[in-house]
Design an enzyme around this catalytic site. Structure first.
Site, PDB file in Angstrom:
ATOM      1  N   TYR A  47       4.844 -12.458   4.620  1.00 11.65           N
ATOM      2  CA  TYR A  47       3.664 -11.688   3.959  1.00 11.65           C
ATOM      3  C   TYR A  47       3.396 -12.594   2.823  1.00 11.65           C
ATOM      4  O   TYR A  47       4.395 -12.468   1.726  1.00 11.65           O
ATOM      5  CB  TYR A  47       4.158 -10.391   3.583  1.00 11.65           C
ATOM      6  CG  TYR A  47       3.220  -9.539   2.757  1.00 11.65           C
ATOM      7  CD1 TYR A  47       1.868  -9.893   2.555  1.00 11.65           C
ATOM      8  CD2 TYR A  47       3.497  -8.499   2.203  1.00 11.65           C
ATOM      9  CE1 TYR A  47       0.960  -9.081   1.828  1.00 11.65           C
ATOM     10  CE2 TYR A  47       2.750  -7.504   1.375  1.00 11.65           C
ATOM     11  CZ  TYR A  47       1.319  -7.973   1.386  1.00 11.65           C
ATOM     12  OH  TYR A  47       0.524  -7.088   0.454  1.00 11.65           O
ATOM     13  N   THR A  68       0.755  -1.110  -0.124  1.00 15.16           N
ATOM     14  CA  THR A  68       0.042  -0.045   0.014  1.00 15.16           C
ATOM     15  C   THR A  68       0.863   1.253  -0.039  1.00 15.16           C
ATOM     16  O   THR A  68       0.397   2.325  -0.508  1.00 15.16           O
ATOM     17  CB  THR A  68      -0.973   0.072   1.338  1.00 15.16           C
ATOM     18  OG1 THR A  68      -1.705  -1.162   1.226  1.00 15.16           O
ATOM     19  CG2 THR A  68      -1.926   1.260   1.195  1.00 15.16           C
ATOM     20  N   VAL A 118      -3.672  -6.697   8.825  1.00 23.00           N
ATOM     21  CA  VAL A 118      -2.799  -5.852   8.232  1.00 23.00           C
ATOM     22  C   VAL A 118      -4.090  -5.026   7.059  1.00 23.00           C
ATOM     23  O   VAL A 118      -4.177  -5.533   6.085  1.00 23.00           O
ATOM     24  CB  VAL A 118      -1.630  -6.249   7.634  1.00 23.00           C
ATOM     25  CG1 VAL A 118      -0.934  -4.961   7.134  1.00 23.00           C
ATOM     26  CG2 VAL A 118      -1.023  -6.697   8.481  1.00 23.00           C
ATOM     27  N   LYS A 154       1.172 -12.178   7.696  1.00 23.13           N
ATOM     28  CA  LYS A 154       0.220 -11.616   6.916  1.00 23.13           C
ATOM     29  C   LYS A 154      -0.231 -12.618   5.873  1.00 23.13           C
ATOM     30  O   LYS A 154       0.478 -12.962   4.647  1.00 23.13           O
ATOM     31  CB  LYS A 154       0.529 -10.029   6.214  1.00 23.13           C
ATOM     32  CG  LYS A 154      -0.436  -9.617   5.550  1.00 23.13           C
ATOM     33  CD  LYS A 154      -0.171  -8.169   5.181  1.00 23.13           C
ATOM     34  CE  LYS A 154      -1.233  -7.599   4.141  1.00 23.13           C
ATOM     35  NZ  LYS A 154      -0.552  -6.412   3.483  1.00 23.13           N
TER      36      LYS A 154
END
EC number: 4.3.3.7
Length: 296
Positions: free
Chosen positions: A136, A47, A206, A164
């Site tokens: 992740y 992001t 998250v 995540k």
């Protein structure tokens, strides 16, 4: 035991009109997030447009956010790379700067086999043995799924403390929960799957939507934890249109547009990402208005 908190915001990176990082806006936004439900902040993740930031920009942004938050939330550095050497160096730098942990994305594009993924994360964990690490997994972006059996092996390293999980598979998350101790935290990587993931042993999220509704997401999670599943479900259903609207096109295009609609000077994404289309902006306006998130 490392606790990054329940709601971790994957923060956008604000830019000026000429495309430079707006560090002053980043500091203000980080403070706003912490005051509105965020227990932690990921700096320079997906992001945050990490692929189009230089490492020098990232290191400065780590320090900017860390200083702005001043210990009121956990600051997690996005230091993943498809180069193991670069990931080690960046993660070591984040540790040196005194951040609270690192988020390490599965190496993308070069598509390592599972043994390569294991060796990659093992090398990072060994290089910074006292620094908490969150794996992740986002196969839709990386082209490779970090399988549960690989995660289970990696969790033997004491500083690999969380994942995540953005594969979208509740079965995969369930397999991890069944095999790993509760001290290993599983975070949703999709806002719309936060509540379902909690039901199979997830710990938090998250989040992208927490830029806008962090307190409500925190309220939803706390309701679930306290056994009020009806309240948690009601909040989830209320926020679902927002969760979906923020991913009608590539993240972070919609969230940057939404923040701009709220009056934040976050700038446009860096190429090759583009500005939100009129259709996306119109859809976001409608959803934000329905939730009372636009100034009248």
């Amino acid at each position: 035991m490392t606790d990054f908190g329940r709601v971790i915001t994957a923060m956008i990176t604000p830019f000026t009109a000429d495309g430079a990082i707006a560090y002053d806006v980043a500091a203000k936004l980080a403070q706003h997030l912490v005051a509105n439900g965020s227990d932690g902040i990921v700096v320079c993740g997906t992001t945050g447009e990490s692929p189009t930031l230089t490492w020098e920009e990232e290191f400065q942004l780590f320090q900017t956010v860390q200083q702005a938050v001043a210990g009121k939330a956990k600051i997690i550095a996005g230091t993943g790379s498809n180069s193991t050497r670069e990931a080690i160096d960046a993660t070591a730098k984040a540790a040196e700067l005194g951040l609270d942990g690192a988020l390490l994305v599965v190496p993308y594009y070069n598509k390592p086999p599972q043994e390569g993924l294991y060796a990659h994360f093992q090398a990072i964990a060994k290089a910074v043995p006292d620094f908490p690490l969150m794996l992740y997994n986002i196969p839709g972006r990386t082209g490779q799924n970090l399988l549960p059996e690989t995660v289970i092996r990696l969790a033997e390293y004491p500083n690999i403390v969380a994942i995540k999980e953005a594969s979208g598979s509740l079965d995969q998350a369930s397999t991890l929960r069944a095999a790993l101790p509760p001290t290993f935290r599983i975070y949703a990587g999709d806002d719309s799957l936060t509540l379902p993931l909690l039901a199979v042993g997830g710990y938090g999220v998250v989040s992208v939507a927490s830029h806008l509704v962090g307190l409500r997401i925190q309220e939803m999670i706390q309701a679930f934890v306290q056994g009020d599943t009806a309240k948690a479900t009601a909040i989830h259903c209320q926020l679902l249109p927002l969760f979906k609207a923020l991913f009608v096109t590539t993240n972070p295009i919609p969230i940057k547009a939404a923040l701009s609609l709220q009056g934040w000077s976050v700038g446009e994404p860096r190429l090759p990402l583009t500005s939100a289309s009129d259709a996306v902006i119109s859809q976001l306006k409608a959803v934000l208005d329905d939730l009372g998130l636009l100034k009248s």
